[in-house]
Design a protein around this motif. Structure first.
Motif, PDB file in Angstrom:
ATOM      1  N   UNK A  13       0.826  -1.205   0.000  1.00  0.00           N
ATOM      2  CA  UNK A  13       0.000   0.000   0.000  1.00  0.00           C
ATOM      3  C   UNK A  13       0.863   1.258   0.000  1.00  0.00           C
ATOM      4  N   UNK A  14       2.161   1.097   0.269  1.00  0.00           N
ATOM      5  CA  UNK A  14       3.087   2.219   0.262  1.00  0.00           C
ATOM      6  C   UNK A  14       4.318   1.864  -0.574  1.00  0.00           C
ATOM      7  N   UNK A  15       4.145   1.792  -1.891  1.00  0.00           N
ATOM      8  CA  UNK A  15       5.275   1.447  -2.750  1.00  0.00           C
ATOM      9  C   UNK A  15       6.287   2.584  -2.841  1.00  0.00           C
ATOM     10  N   UNK A  16       7.459   2.263  -3.353  1.00  0.00           N
ATOM     11  CA  UNK A  16       8.444   3.315  -3.619  1.00  0.00           C
ATOM     12  C   UNK A  16       8.008   4.072  -4.871  1.00  0.00           C
ATOM     13  N   UNK A  17       8.273   5.386  -4.898  1.00  0.00           N
ATOM     14  CA  UNK A  17       7.936   6.199  -6.069  1.00  0.00           C
ATOM     15  C   UNK A  17       9.218   6.764  -6.676  1.00  0.00           C
ATOM     16  N   UNK A  18       9.299   6.713  -8.011  1.00  0.00           N
ATOM     17  CA  UNK A  18      10.413   7.296  -8.747  1.00  0.00           C
ATOM     18  C   UNK A  18       9.986   8.630  -9.340  1.00  0.00           C
ATOM     19  N   UNK A  19      10.890   9.609  -9.343  1.00  0.00           N
ATOM     20  CA  UNK A  19      10.615  10.865 -10.032  1.00  0.00           C
ATOM     21  C   UNK A  19      10.742  10.651 -11.540  1.00  0.00           C
ATOM     22  N   UNK A  20       9.763  11.139 -12.278  1.00  0.00           N
ATOM     23  CA  UNK A  20       9.778  11.015 -13.732  1.00  0.00           C
ATOM     24  C   UNK A  20      11.056  11.616 -14.319  1.00  0.00           C
ATOM     25  N   UNK A  21      11.459  12.807 -13.784  1.00  0.00           N
ATOM     26  CA  UNK A  21      12.647  13.481 -14.317  1.00  0.00           C
ATOM     27  C   UNK A  21      13.914  12.651 -14.107  1.00  0.00           C
ATOM     28  N   UNK A  22      13.985  11.943 -12.972  1.00  0.00           N
ATOM     29  CA  UNK A  22      15.148  11.092 -12.682  1.00  0.00           C
ATOM     30  C   UNK A  22      15.191   9.919 -13.655  1.00  0.00           C
ATOM     31  N   UNK A  23      14.024   9.321 -13.915  1.00  0.00           N
ATOM     32  CA  UNK A  23      13.968   8.193 -14.838  1.00  0.00           C
ATOM     33  C   UNK A  23      14.383   8.610 -16.248  1.00  0.00           C
ATOM     34  N   UNK A  24      13.907   9.784 -16.700  1.00  0.00           N
ATOM     35  CA  UNK A  24      14.260  10.255 -18.031  1.00  0.00           C
ATOM     36  C   UNK A  24      15.749  10.563 -18.136  1.00  0.00           C
ATOM     37  N   UNK A  30      21.858   6.410 -20.856  1.00  0.00           N
ATOM     38  CA  UNK A  30      22.078   5.170 -21.595  1.00  0.00           C
ATOM     39  C   UNK A  30      23.100   4.240 -20.990  1.00  0.00           C
ATOM     40  N   UNK A  31      23.482   4.468 -19.731  1.00  0.00           N
ATOM     41  CA  UNK A  31      24.512   3.629 -19.118  1.00  0.00           C
ATOM     42  C   UNK A  31      23.946   2.323 -18.562  1.00  0.00           C
ATOM     43  N   UNK A  32      22.706   2.387 -18.055  1.00  0.00           N
ATOM     44  CA  UNK A  32      22.104   1.202 -17.453  1.00  0.00           C
ATOM     45  C   UNK A  32      20.612   1.223 -17.729  1.00  0.00           C
ATOM     46  N   UNK A  33      20.057   0.117 -18.221  1.00  0.00           N
ATOM     47  CA  UNK A  33      18.631   0.107 -18.592  1.00  0.00           C
ATOM     48  C   UNK A  33      17.691  -0.115 -17.410  1.00  0.00           C
ATOM     49  N   UNK A  34      18.249  -0.181 -16.202  1.00  0.00           N
ATOM     50  CA  UNK A  34      17.416  -0.428 -15.021  1.00  0.00           C
ATOM     51  C   UNK A  34      17.720   0.595 -13.930  1.00  0.00           C
ATOM     52  N   UNK A  35      16.852   0.637 -12.919  1.00  0.00           N
ATOM     53  CA  UNK A  35      17.066   1.483 -11.751  1.00  0.00           C
ATOM     54  C   UNK A  35      16.654   0.688 -10.521  1.00  0.00           C
ATOM     55  N   UNK A  36      17.358   0.895  -9.418  1.00  0.00           N
ATOM     56  CA  UNK A  36      17.127   0.089  -8.221  1.00  0.00           C
ATOM     57  C   UNK A  36      15.996   0.642  -7.362  1.00  0.00           C
ATOM     58  N   UNK A  37      15.091  -0.224  -6.947  1.00  0.00           N
ATOM     59  CA  UNK A  37      14.028   0.162  -6.010  1.00  0.00           C
ATOM     60  C   UNK A  37      14.647   0.348  -4.629  1.00  0.00           C
ATOM     61  N   UNK A  38      14.321   1.453  -3.961  1.00  0.00           N
ATOM     62  CA  UNK A  38      14.917   1.744  -2.655  1.00  0.00           C
ATOM     63  C   UNK A  38      14.296   0.930  -1.531  1.00  0.00           C
ATOM     64  N   UNK A  39      13.224   0.214  -1.827  1.00  0.00           N
ATOM     65  CA  UNK A  39      12.593  -0.639  -0.806  1.00  0.00           C
ATOM     66  C   UNK A  39      13.073  -2.083  -0.927  1.00  0.00           C
ATOM     67  N   UNK A  40      12.978  -2.646  -2.134  1.00  0.00           N
ATOM     68  CA  UNK A  40      13.328  -4.066  -2.317  1.00  0.00           C
ATOM     69  C   UNK A  40      14.744  -4.289  -2.839  1.00  0.00           C
ATOM     70  N   UNK A  41      15.371  -3.205  -3.347  1.00  0.00           N
ATOM     71  CA  UNK A  41      16.710  -3.289  -3.957  1.00  0.00           C
ATOM     72  C   UNK A  41      16.690  -4.072  -5.271  1.00  0.00           C
ATOM     73  N   UNK A  42      15.513  -4.342  -5.820  1.00  0.00           N
ATOM     74  CA  UNK A  42      15.408  -5.005  -7.115  1.00  0.00           C
ATOM     75  C   UNK A  42      15.727  -4.011  -8.237  1.00  0.00           C
ATOM     76  N   UNK A  43      16.299  -4.521  -9.326  1.00  0.00           N
ATOM     77  CA  UNK A  43      16.515  -3.697 -10.508  1.00  0.00           C
ATOM     78  C   UNK A  43      15.252  -3.714 -11.360  1.00  0.00           C
ATOM     79  N   UNK A  44      14.719  -2.531 -11.624  1.00  0.00           N
ATOM     80  CA  UNK A  44      13.472  -2.400 -12.384  1.00  0.00           C
ATOM     81  C   UNK A  44      13.792  -1.796 -13.749  1.00  0.00           C
TER      82      UNK A  44
END
Length: 235
Positions: A13-24, A30-44
């Motif tokens: 019910x309280x997922x991690x949120x990414x800023x759109x500007x950071x994702x863009x 173009x260095x890495x096609x994924x970003x790490x979730x700060x809650x689960x540490x999974x690469x998304x």
């Protein structure tokens, strides 16, 4: 803000949120096609997060209805100060402001939340704290959060906000203390900084507010926002 779709956040019910500007920015690098979730540490995958989004602006200057004349967007700047121990509360406060914007942008009001995280890559001829202080001087609302300590930089930011208010009657200052039980093992000499800061507020005649949890904070600040926004918009 884009919710994380990792295995942990999908059912939360309280997922991690990414800023759109950071994702863009990450995508453009173009260095890495994924970003790490700060809650689960999974690469998304970035393309999964950005799927369905484009570069069209999320906020427009459209009037409330076709009978009203065009009016420009009014930006209300809110500075949030706190120590790193309240990281989770800071993130939830940011989510609150983004949700409030869904309501207020309909009335051509945009709430701009200013966080120290936004200054990480900034360059300063003196020190980064001076950049924070400049931002405080130009904001409309100053919010500070405290729990078991009052960091010297957070206290400096409060002092800057107070000095600016005494000169310009802005920013409006809100000080919140988290009233939550703390394990004895977590108590350090830093607790004295909190006690001394509370005494300083008392000597200044500044009334602080206590909050039990993030939902209580959202409710209390949301009420204040409703009261002061009409005046700030008119200024």
């Amino acid at each position: 803000m884009i919710p994380c779709p990792c295995s942990s956040c999908r059912s939360s019910s309280q997922p991690h949120f990414f800023k759109f500007s950071v994702l863009k920015k990450r995508q453009a690098a173009g260095k890495k096609p994924t970003i790490e979730c700060q809650i689960s540490a999974e690469d998304v995958p970035l393309n999964l997060l950005l799927k369905g989004f484009d570069e069209r602006p999320l906020i427009t200057d459209k009037p409330l209805n076709n009978s009203q004349p065009n009016k420009s967007m009014k930006t209300i700047k809110i500075f949030l100060a706190s120590s790193s121990e309240l990281k989770d509360d800071r993130e939830q406060f940011e989510i609150l402001i983004n949700r409030q914007n869904k309501k207020y942008t309909k009335d051509s009001i945009f709430l701009e939340l200013i966080l120290w995280e936004d200054f990480v890559d900034a360059m300063s001829a003196t020190r980064l704290q001076d950049e924070y202080n400049k931002a405080i001087a130009g904001c409309d609302i100053f919010v500070s959060l405290f729990h078991t300590k009052a960091g010297k930089y957070t206290e400096e930011e409060f002092t800057k906000a107070l000095e600016t208010f005494n000169s310009n009657c802005k920013p409006l200052i809100y000080t919140y203390f988290k009233d939550k039980a703390v394990n004895m093992s977590r108590i350090t000499p830093d607790i004295l900084t909190l006690i001394n800061f509370k005494q300083k507020l008392s000597d200044l005649g500044h009334f602080h507010t206590e909050y039990a949890d993030i939902n209580d904070l959202k409710h209390k600040f949301g009420e204040q926002l409703t009261k002061v926004l009409p005046r700030l918009v008119e200024e």
